[in-house]
Design a protein around this motif. Structure first.
Motif, PDB file in Angstrom:
ATOM      1  N   ALA A   1       0.883  -1.343   0.059  1.00 15.11           N
ATOM      2  CA  ALA A   1       0.056  -0.009  -0.039  1.00 15.11           C
ATOM      3  C   ALA A   1       0.834   1.318   0.142  1.00 15.11           C
ATOM      4  N   SER A   2       0.445   2.259  -0.615  1.00 10.21           N
ATOM      5  CA  SER A   2       1.182   3.656  -0.548  1.00 10.21           C
ATOM      6  C   SER A   2       0.215   4.692   0.111  1.00 10.21           C
ATOM      7  N   ASN A   3       0.982   5.281   0.943  1.00  9.69           N
ATOM      8  CA  ASN A   3       0.090   6.465   1.606  1.00  9.69           C
ATOM      9  C   ASN A   3       0.761   7.705   1.954  1.00  9.69           C
ATOM     10  N   ALA A   4       0.306   8.812   1.625  1.00 10.26           N
ATOM     11  CA  ALA A   4       1.052  10.309   1.923  1.00 10.26           C
ATOM     12  C   ALA A   4       1.620  10.107   3.338  1.00 10.26           C
ATOM     13  N   TYR A   5       2.811  10.590   3.278  1.00 10.38           N
ATOM     14  CA  TYR A   5       3.399  10.860   4.682  1.00 10.38           C
ATOM     15  C   TYR A   5       2.863  12.056   5.235  1.00 10.38           C
ATOM     16  N   LEU A   6       2.572  11.884   6.578  1.00  8.58           N
ATOM     17  CA  LEU A   6       1.817  12.732   7.348  1.00  8.58           C
ATOM     18  C   LEU A   6       2.532  12.808   8.853  1.00  8.58           C
ATOM     19  N   GLY A   7       3.495  12.114   8.768  1.00  9.19           N
ATOM     20  CA  GLY A   7       4.235  12.402  10.178  1.00  9.19           C
ATOM     21  C   GLY A   7       4.036  11.116  11.246  1.00  9.19           C
ATOM     22  N   PRO A   8       4.024  11.312  12.416  1.00 12.07           N
ATOM     23  CA  PRO A   8       3.742  10.459  13.301  1.00 12.07           C
ATOM     24  C   PRO A   8       2.846   9.237  13.065  1.00 12.07           C
ATOM     25  N   PRO A   9       1.423   9.822  12.861  1.00  9.03           N
ATOM     26  CA  PRO A   9       0.410   9.219  12.310  1.00  9.03           C
ATOM     27  C   PRO A   9       0.468   8.185  11.345  1.00  9.03           C
ATOM     28  N   SER A  10       1.524   8.570  10.287  1.00 10.58           N
ATOM     29  CA  SER A  10       1.800   7.348   9.247  1.00 10.58           C
ATOM     30  C   SER A  10       2.634   6.163   9.733  1.00 10.58           C
ATOM     31  N   HIS A  11       3.491   6.361  10.800  1.00  2.00           N
ATOM     32  CA  HIS A  11       4.339   5.484  11.102  1.00  2.00           C
ATOM     33  C   HIS A  11       3.231   4.385  12.062  1.00  2.00           C
ATOM     34  N   CYS A  12       2.398   5.090  12.824  1.00  4.37           N
ATOM     35  CA  CYS A  12       1.277   4.167  13.319  1.00  4.37           C
ATOM     36  C   CYS A  12       0.612   3.437  12.415  1.00  4.37           C
ATOM     37  N   LEU A  13       0.091   3.864  11.522  1.00  4.27           N
ATOM     38  CA  LEU A  13      -0.646   3.135  10.718  1.00  4.27           C
ATOM     39  C   LEU A  13       0.400   2.173   9.787  1.00  4.27           C
ATOM     40  N   GLN A  14       1.534   2.366   9.543  1.00  4.37           N
ATOM     41  CA  GLN A  14       2.448   1.527   8.934  1.00  4.37           C
ATOM     42  C   GLN A  14       2.514   0.267   9.973  1.00  4.37           C
ATOM     43  N   ARG A  15       2.421   0.355  11.353  1.00  2.63           N
ATOM     44  CA  ARG A  15       2.729  -0.684  12.158  1.00  2.63           C
ATOM     45  C   ARG A  15       1.652  -1.451  12.175  1.00  2.63           C
ATOM     46  N   ILE A  16       0.281  -0.963  12.239  1.00  2.29           N
ATOM     47  CA  ILE A  16      -0.953  -1.482  11.799  1.00  2.29           C
ATOM     48  C   ILE A  16      -0.987  -2.491  10.927  1.00  2.29           C
ATOM     49  N   PHE A  17      -0.626  -1.849   9.746  1.00  5.07           N
ATOM     50  CA  PHE A  17      -0.378  -2.582   8.342  1.00  5.07           C
ATOM     51  C   PHE A  17       0.357  -3.799   8.270  1.00  5.07           C
ATOM     52  N   LYS A  18       1.251  -3.569   8.903  1.00  3.01           N
ATOM     53  CA  LYS A  18       2.530  -4.421   9.177  1.00  3.01           C
ATOM     54  C   LYS A  18       2.030  -5.975   9.825  1.00  3.01           C
ATOM     55  N   GLU A  19       1.319  -5.639  10.724  1.00  2.17           N
ATOM     56  CA  GLU A  19       0.570  -6.953  11.483  1.00  2.17           C
ATOM     57  C   GLU A  19      -0.325  -7.535  10.660  1.00  2.17           C
ATOM     58  N   ALA A  20      -0.881  -6.951   9.748  1.00  2.00           N
ATOM     59  CA  ALA A  20      -2.001  -7.494   8.932  1.00  2.00           C
ATOM     60  C   ALA A  20      -1.238  -8.070   7.663  1.00  2.00           C
ATOM     61  N   GLY A  21      -0.126  -8.063   7.310  1.00  2.00           N
ATOM     62  CA  GLY A  21       0.865  -8.467   6.264  1.00  2.00           C
ATOM     63  C   GLY A  21       0.908  -7.555   5.102  1.00  2.00           C
ATOM     64  N   ILE A  22       0.726  -6.404   5.425  1.00  2.57           N
ATOM     65  CA  ILE A  22       0.540  -5.468   4.488  1.00  2.57           C
ATOM     66  C   ILE A  22       1.589  -4.399   4.655  1.00  2.57           C
ATOM     67  N   LYS A  23       2.555  -4.357   3.487  1.00  8.11           N
ATOM     68  CA  LYS A  23       3.748  -3.443   3.436  1.00  8.11           C
ATOM     69  C   LYS A  23       3.397  -1.881   3.103  1.00  8.11           C
ATOM     70  N   VAL A  24       3.659  -1.053   3.764  1.00  8.70           N
ATOM     71  CA  VAL A  24       3.371   0.473   3.405  1.00  8.70           C
ATOM     72  C   VAL A  24       4.456   1.206   2.853  1.00  8.70           C
ATOM     73  N   TYR A  25       4.368   1.940   2.186  1.00  9.00           N
ATOM     74  CA  TYR A  25       5.343   2.704   1.598  1.00  9.00           C
ATOM     75  C   TYR A  25       4.908   4.114   1.665  1.00  9.00           C
ATOM     76  N   HIS A  26       5.582   5.153   2.210  1.00  7.01           N
ATOM     77  CA  HIS A  26       5.144   6.559   2.261  1.00  7.01           C
ATOM     78  C   HIS A  26       5.609   7.372   0.776  1.00  7.01           C
ATOM     79  N   SER A  27       4.715   8.336   0.549  1.00  4.73           N
ATOM     80  CA  SER A  27       4.969   9.149  -0.601  1.00  4.73           C
ATOM     81  C   SER A  27       4.944  10.528  -0.139  1.00  4.73           C
ATOM     82  N   ALA A  28       5.645  11.351  -0.660  1.00  3.80           N
ATOM     83  CA  ALA A  28       5.752  12.743  -0.210  1.00  3.80           C
ATOM     84  C   ALA A  28       4.388  13.349  -0.642  1.00  3.80           C
ATOM     85  N   PRO A  29       3.708  14.079   0.240  1.00  3.89           N
ATOM     86  CA  PRO A  29       2.630  14.715  -0.024  1.00  3.89           C
ATOM     87  C   PRO A  29       2.445  15.941  -0.960  1.00  3.89           C
TER      88      PRO A  29
END
Length: 209
Positions: free
Chosen positions: A49-77
């Motif tokens: 999954a790709s998501n715009a980087y929004l600071g600390p909330p983005s890292h929190c979402l990345q950990r949640i997705f990782k537990e579900a087996g989904i790798k998240v890449y951050h992109s510049a807003p």
């Protein structure tokens, strides 16, 4: 039990060596009738999954997705200046190389190409007329023979093209399209393509050299 032979000694030495697992490995068990080999299932591609980087909330979402087996890449807003148009004025087409058109008062036009800017090329045409070099400018020669006035002010670049070869092809297409004064036809276009080319009064926007 028969006598101990050299072959038995050789076999015993190899059985105790590292090659034992290669040379004297137990052959695979034969399949029974009806047994089949099942193909190895293809590897399952990871979910991304790709998501715009929004600071600390983005890292929190990345950990949640990782537990579900989904790798998240951050992109510049997307930034504001990327959506705004440039304040700079557009470059005047007459200052660029390309295919140009010079109209005559009789309705015919001259079509040519130049690697320089249009004002410089028009000065060259006019200079040929002042010196009487009519064979060096088809539009000047047409004006001299017919006593028609050339509308120099209405001359324009109709196709800005920097590269020479595509520019020559476009020039030949425009010559075929327009009602021109007697002039060199330019780059030769095979007759097989002529039915596909536009004629007088039609658009050439879909034709790319």
């Amino acid at each position: 039990m028969g006598p101990y032979t050299y072959t038995d000694k050789f076999k015993k030495q190899f059985q105790s060596s590292k090659l034992n697992g290669i040379l004297f490995a137990t052959p695979p068990t034969k399949l029974r009738s009806g047994d089949t080999f099942l193909p190895r299932p293809p590897p399952v591609p990871p979910l991304i999954a790709s998501n715009a980087y929004l600071g600390p909330p983005s890292h929190c979402l990345q950990r949640i997705f990782k537990e579900a087996g989904i790798k998240v890449y951050h992109s510049a807003p997307k930034k504001l200046h990327g959506s705004l148009q440039s304040h700079k004025d557009k470059k005047d087409p007459s200052t660029r190389a390309g295919v140009y058109r010079i109209p005559c008062e009789c309705g015919k036009v001259y079509v040519g190409e130049t690697g320089r800017n249009l004002p410089t090329r028009l000065k060259e045409h006019r200079a040929h007329g002042r010196r009487g070099d009519f064979d060096k400018s088809a539009i000047v020669k047409h004006s001299h023979i017919t006593d028609h006035r050339v509308n120099w002010e209405a001359a324009e670049i109709i196709a800005p093209i920097q590269v020479w070869h595509p520019r020559r092809i476009r020039e030949a297409i425009e010559i075929h399209k327009h009602d021109t004064v007697p002039q060199d036809i330019g780059f030769h276009i095979n007759d097989i393509w002529l039915p596909l080319l536009p004629t007088n009064g039609t658009s050439i926007s879909t034709v790319t050299p």
